[in-house]
Design a protein around this motif. Structure first.
Motif: not given
Length: 329
Positions: A117-119, A122-125, A145-146, A150-152
């Motif tokens: 889910p994190l991947t 990140k892709m959607y962001a 950007n925020n 956060t995801v990173d």
């Protein structure tokens, strides 16, 4: 020996244990430590504690135990002489180790399940930030950007959890190669530069007299350096300089990362390398972090035959030091 001790070392039920030397059930190295250090310290201070492995009679499988030596002194031992006895206590740690294995497996499973889910997040962001869903206003761009930051941060935390679990289980591989350590230190300083720039800080390396070559895992060693530098940046005072010194001591290379800051209490110098440990300074000052960076650094250094430790003076700063074997040939 009491009945529990009789069972632990594998004697027959009902045996007295009289005349049994517990050191016979330890490795020669551990027996020497108990004899030369344990009993001496117990006699001097009243007690000594450590963790060892004992191998029961008629068994080849060691059992982890906690060993506690407690000195009891009787001043009226007869003829005005003091009689000293040492009581030996052992606690079976097999249940604790089983729980640790379960915890490691749980963390590995959770970290693996979180990666997917994190991947996707990140892709959607990234897609939103690039305008794939339409042009963004300035406020929307800041929010995206925020979200990406956060995801990173969560991704790095999940990666760290995974690495710690693999280190504890001994389930990771080293890819050893020959490389110049001073070049790697320069790369680590460049990677960590944003962490220092936030509060007007900087990091620099004291150049060794000649190239220092090691035979180690480049990526793991780079992570050690980045973790130590990021840790130094978190606790350094604003507008100060963190200095990295590389030197050769005999057959080893020694790397020191020194900052100027609040320092570490002496009783915490070992604890800072434990997984999830957060110092009182970090908690009170709300310094961000998971308490995993130094634990990972220790794991990678020790896996490559090196040592790592910290030295500190309260109110002045701290120096984190590690060694690695020099490349030969």
């Amino acid at each position: 020996l009491n009945p529990a001790g009789i069972r632990l070392i594998g004697l027959e039920e009902g045996a007295s244990g009289v005349g049994v030397d517990l050191k016979d059930f330890m490795s020669p190295e551990q027996a020497e430590t108990v004899s030369n250090i344990g009993f001496a310290q117990a006699s001097e201070t009243g007690g000594w504690q450590t963790e060892i492995s004992i191998t029961p009679r008629n068994s080849e499988r060691p059992i982890p135990v906690e060993l506690l030596l407690v000195t009891v002194r009787n001043p009226s031992g007869g003829r005005g002489r003091e009689v000293t006895t040492v009581n030996v206590f052992m606690r079976d740690l097999r249940d604790r180790e089983a729980l640790q294995v379960e915890r490691r497996e749980f963390v590995l499973t959770v970290s693996h399940e979180l990666q997917t889910p994190l991947t996707s997040m990140k892709m959607y962001a990234d897609m939103l930030g690039e305008g794939d869903a339409g042009e963004l206003t300035d406020q929307q761009q800041r929010l995206v950007n925020n979200l990406k930051s956060t995801v990173d941060r969560l991704s790095r935390m999940v990666d760290d959890l995974n690495v710690v679990s693999l280190l504890e289980a001994g389930r990771f591989n080293l890819r050893t190669e020959r490389f110049d350590l001073d070049d790697l230190v320069i790369s680590a300083i460049e990677i960590s530069e944003p962490a220092f720039a936030d509060r007007g800080m900087r990091a620099r390396m004291v150049q060794p007299g000649a190239a220092v070559t090691v035979n180690a895992d480049r990526e793991r060693t780079l992570q050690v350096m980045v973790n130590l530098l990021n840790n130094a940046a978190k606790y350094a005072e604003a507008d100060t300089e963190t200095v990295v010194t590389v030197s050769v001591i005999g057959s080893e290379v020694k790397v020191e990362v020194a900052n100027k800051g609040p320092g570490i209490a002496e009783e915490d110098l070992q604890a800072v390398f434990e997984s999830f440990y957060r110092s009182e300074t970090a908690r009170v000052s709300r310094i961000p972090g998971s308490g995993l960076g130094l634990s990972i650094a220790r794991g990678f250094v020790e896996a490559q035959g090196g040592k790592i430790w910290a030295e500190s003076t309260l109110g002045e700063g701290s120096t984190f030091i590690f060694t690695l074997p020099l490349a030969t040939g």
